[in-house]
Structure formats: structure tokens, C-alpha cells
Motif scaffolding. Structure first.
Motif, PDB file in Angstrom:
ATOM      1  N   VAL A  11      46.661 -23.600 -36.063  1.00  0.00           N
ATOM      2  CA  VAL A  11      46.642 -22.260 -35.585  1.00  0.00           C
ATOM      3  C   VAL A  11      46.012 -21.549 -36.891  1.00  0.00           C
ATOM      4  N   LEU A  12      44.966 -20.702 -36.674  1.00  0.00           N
ATOM      5  CA  LEU A  12      44.390 -19.884 -37.641  1.00  0.00           C
ATOM      6  C   LEU A  12      45.172 -18.536 -37.556  1.00  0.00           C
ATOM      7  N   VAL A  13      46.106 -18.324 -38.676  1.00  0.00           N
ATOM      8  CA  VAL A  13      46.634 -17.187 -38.667  1.00  0.00           C
ATOM      9  C   VAL A  13      46.041 -16.019 -39.486  1.00  0.00           C
ATOM     10  N   ARG A  14      45.989 -15.156 -39.394  1.00  0.00           N
ATOM     11  CA  ARG A  14      45.524 -13.879 -40.201  1.00  0.00           C
ATOM     12  C   ARG A  14      46.468 -12.985 -40.339  1.00  0.00           C
ATOM     13  N   ASP A  15      46.578 -12.202 -41.472  1.00  0.00           N
ATOM     14  CA  ASP A  15      47.632 -11.128 -41.631  1.00  0.00           C
ATOM     15  C   ASP A  15      46.717  -9.915 -41.393  1.00  0.00           C
ATOM     16  N   GLN A  16      47.433  -8.761 -41.640  1.00  0.00           N
ATOM     17  CA  GLN A  16      46.717  -7.419 -41.332  1.00  0.00           C
ATOM     18  C   GLN A  16      45.549  -7.017 -42.393  1.00  0.00           C
ATOM     19  N   ALA A  17      45.843  -8.024 -43.501  1.00  0.00           N
ATOM     20  CA  ALA A  17      44.615  -7.734 -44.452  1.00  0.00           C
ATOM     21  C   ALA A  17      43.616  -8.713 -44.234  1.00  0.00           C
ATOM     22  N   GLY A  18      43.536  -9.498 -43.339  1.00  0.00           N
ATOM     23  CA  GLY A  18      42.529 -10.517 -42.872  1.00  0.00           C
ATOM     24  C   GLY A  18      42.482 -11.977 -43.683  1.00  0.00           C
ATOM     25  N   ARG A  19      43.702 -11.866 -44.663  1.00  0.00           N
ATOM     26  CA  ARG A  19      44.072 -13.127 -45.395  1.00  0.00           C
ATOM     27  C   ARG A  19      44.352 -14.193 -44.479  1.00  0.00           C
ATOM     28  N   VAL A  20      43.927 -15.559 -44.682  1.00  0.00           N
ATOM     29  CA  VAL A  20      44.190 -16.925 -43.666  1.00  0.00           C
ATOM     30  C   VAL A  20      45.606 -17.374 -44.418  1.00  0.00           C
ATOM     31  N   LEU A  21      46.469 -18.025 -43.505  1.00  0.00           N
ATOM     32  CA  LEU A  21      47.626 -18.689 -43.851  1.00  0.00           C
ATOM     33  C   LEU A  21      47.170 -20.067 -43.923  1.00  0.00           C
ATOM     34  N   LEU A  22      47.581 -20.703 -45.349  1.00  0.00           N
ATOM     35  CA  LEU A  22      47.092 -22.082 -45.688  1.00  0.00           C
ATOM     36  C   LEU A  22      48.303 -22.585 -46.144  1.00  0.00           C
ATOM     37  N   LEU A  23      48.439 -24.186 -45.854  1.00  0.00           N
ATOM     38  CA  LEU A  23      49.740 -24.793 -46.684  1.00  0.00           C
ATOM     39  C   LEU A  23      48.983 -25.757 -47.233  1.00  0.00           C
ATOM     40  N   ARG A  24      49.534 -26.748 -48.279  1.00  0.00           N
ATOM     41  CA  ARG A  24      49.206 -27.785 -49.013  1.00  0.00           C
ATOM     42  C   ARG A  24      50.094 -28.876 -48.596  1.00  0.00           C
ATOM     43  N   ARG A  25      49.217 -29.904 -48.061  1.00  0.00           N
ATOM     44  CA  ARG A  25      49.803 -31.050 -47.705  1.00  0.00           C
ATOM     45  C   ARG A  25      50.429 -31.703 -48.930  1.00  0.00           C
ATOM     46  N   PRO A  26      51.982 -32.032 -48.780  1.00  0.00           N
ATOM     47  CA  PRO A  26      52.044 -33.006 -50.147  1.00  0.00           C
ATOM     48  C   PRO A  26      51.811 -34.377 -50.051  1.00  0.00           C
ATOM     49  N   ASP A  27      51.416 -35.027 -49.065  1.00  0.00           N
ATOM     50  CA  ASP A  27      50.916 -36.450 -49.101  1.00  0.00           C
ATOM     51  C   ASP A  27      49.474 -36.636 -49.545  1.00  0.00           C
ATOM     52  N   ASN A  28      48.478 -35.543 -49.344  1.00  0.00           N
ATOM     53  CA  ASN A  28      47.240 -35.713 -49.978  1.00  0.00           C
ATOM     54  C   ASN A  28      46.550 -34.801 -50.797  1.00  0.00           C
ATOM     55  N   GLY A  29      47.405 -33.708 -50.983  1.00  0.00           N
ATOM     56  CA  GLY A  29      47.162 -32.515 -51.867  1.00  0.00           C
ATOM     57  C   GLY A  29      46.091 -31.435 -51.306  1.00  0.00           C
ATOM     58  N   LEU A  30      45.729 -31.844 -49.905  1.00  0.00           N
ATOM     59  CA  LEU A  30      44.844 -30.985 -49.175  1.00  0.00           C
ATOM     60  C   LEU A  30      45.541 -29.752 -48.755  1.00  0.00           C
ATOM     61  N   TRP A  31      44.374 -28.663 -48.626  1.00  0.00           N
ATOM     62  CA  TRP A  31      44.857 -27.494 -48.098  1.00  0.00           C
ATOM     63  C   TRP A  31      44.689 -27.477 -46.557  1.00  0.00           C
ATOM     64  N   THR A  32      45.297 -26.759 -45.827  1.00  0.00           N
ATOM     65  CA  THR A  32      44.965 -27.083 -44.495  1.00  0.00           C
ATOM     66  C   THR A  32      45.670 -25.644 -43.675  1.00  0.00           C
ATOM     67  N   ILE A  33      45.327 -25.556 -42.252  1.00  0.00           N
ATOM     68  CA  ILE A  33      46.204 -24.584 -41.498  1.00  0.00           C
ATOM     69  C   ILE A  33      46.918 -25.134 -40.753  1.00  0.00           C
ATOM     70  N   PRO A  34      48.160 -24.625 -40.370  1.00  0.00           N
ATOM     71  CA  PRO A  34      49.309 -25.371 -39.610  1.00  0.00           C
ATOM     72  C   PRO A  34      48.697 -26.021 -38.388  1.00  0.00           C
ATOM     73  N   THR A  35      48.825 -27.424 -38.311  1.00  0.00           N
ATOM     74  CA  THR A  35      48.402 -28.431 -37.445  1.00  0.00           C
ATOM     75  C   THR A  35      49.394 -29.467 -36.941  1.00  0.00           C
ATOM     76  N   GLY A  36      49.201 -29.959 -35.883  1.00  0.00           N
ATOM     77  CA  GLY A  36      50.370 -30.996 -35.468  1.00  0.00           C
ATOM     78  C   GLY A  36      49.920 -31.620 -34.028  1.00  0.00           C
ATOM     79  N   GLY A  37      50.382 -32.652 -33.806  1.00  0.00           N
ATOM     80  CA  GLY A  37      50.312 -33.277 -32.350  1.00  0.00           C
ATOM     81  C   GLY A  37      51.168 -32.739 -31.491  1.00  0.00           C
TER      82      GLY A  37
END
Length: 146
Positions: A11-37
Motif C-alpha cells: 500500500v502506497l499511502v500518502r497524507d494530505q501534504a503528499g508525504r509517503v508512509l514508511l516503516l522500518r523492518r526490524p529484521d533487516n533494517g530496510l525501509w518499506t511501505i506496508p506489505t504482506g502476503g
């Protein structure tokens, strides 16, 4: 070489300011958008909404399609007991979403959660396959299909 394929939604989520919602995965430290099977009996839309809520605390409504991403270059290696257990090539449906509620929350799947201005994305360590989805969603209105 991939040993399996599994459908997923992001899911690419953007707020009213156009910012993107990101999260950092604790297993590899990479940033991502919400994702799952996708779970059995679940649509891609339901999966995207659930994953966003579970990973970030943000409630969303799906408003469109970023694209369908199936690149053979994107594989995820899963290890078990120090050995490669599975090499998965995702079949990902990336959805556009808008916020309808909730609050940023860290979880077992997200050590950090934040809104990021697109101009600041180069400063974040994001897997190229995920960055491809984000970039397409920011720059294009026509859905991408591999």
C-alpha cells in the motif's frame, strides 16, 4: 532462482501534504511501505488494509492501483536454522490508499514508522523493488504491469 511464488499486496499511502508512509523492518533494517502476503479468503484490497493497520496503526481506504509487480529480479530469501528454506518471487499488487484513521504505531513488524517527504526518499535504505513501486506511485497515474 525462485522456488516459490506468493501473492502479496502493498500500500502506497500518502497524507494530505503528499508525504509517503514508511516503516522500518526490524529484521533487516530496510525501509518499506506496508506489505504482506494474502491470506486465504482475502482480497488484495482487504490484505492491503489489514497489513497497513497491523504494521503501522494507520487505517486506510483503497483509492486506486499503483500496479502489479512481478519482476523475476525481486526475490526474498527465507532462512531456517541457518539454511535457505525458500526463495520467493512475489507477485505484488500495489494499491493507492488514503488515511481514514488510526495513529502511527511501532509493531513487531515495524521498529519505526514515519511520514516521509518524497524529496527525502534517497536518504532511506529501501530495497530497489520497493523503491520501484514507490517511485511509480508518486510519478505516474497509469498503473504499472510487469
Amino acid at each position: 532462482m525462485a522456488t516459490s511464488r506468493k501473492p502479496s499486496a502493498s500500500v502506497l499511502v500518502r497524507d494530505q501534504a503528499g508525504r509517503v508512509l514508511l516503516l522500518r523492518r526490524p529484521d533487516n533494517g530496510l525501509w518499506t511501505i506496508p506489505t504482506g502476503g494474502l491470506e486465504k479468503g482475502e482480497t488484495a484490497t482487504e490484505c492491503g488494509i489489514r497489513e497497513c493497520r497491523e504494521e503501522t496503526g494507520i487505517e486506510v481506504e483503497i483509492v486506486g492501483l499503483v500496479g502489479v509487480f512481478t519482476s523475476p529480479e525481486h526475490v526474498i530469501v527465507y532462512e531456517k536454522d541457518g539454511r535457505v528454506d525458500e526463495v520467493r518471487q512475489p507477485v505484488n499488487v500495489c494499491l493507492r490508499a488514503r488515511v481514514v484513521g488510526g495513529a502511527l504505531t511501532t509493531t513487531a513488524e515495524a521498529s519505526e514508522v514515519r511520514w516521509v517527504d518524497p524529496v527525502d526518499l534517497p536518504g532511506y535504505d529501501i530495497h530497489p523493488a520497493l523503491r520501484r513501486r514507490i517511485d511509480h506511485g508518486i510519478k505516474e497515474t497509469i498503473p504499472h504491469v510487469d
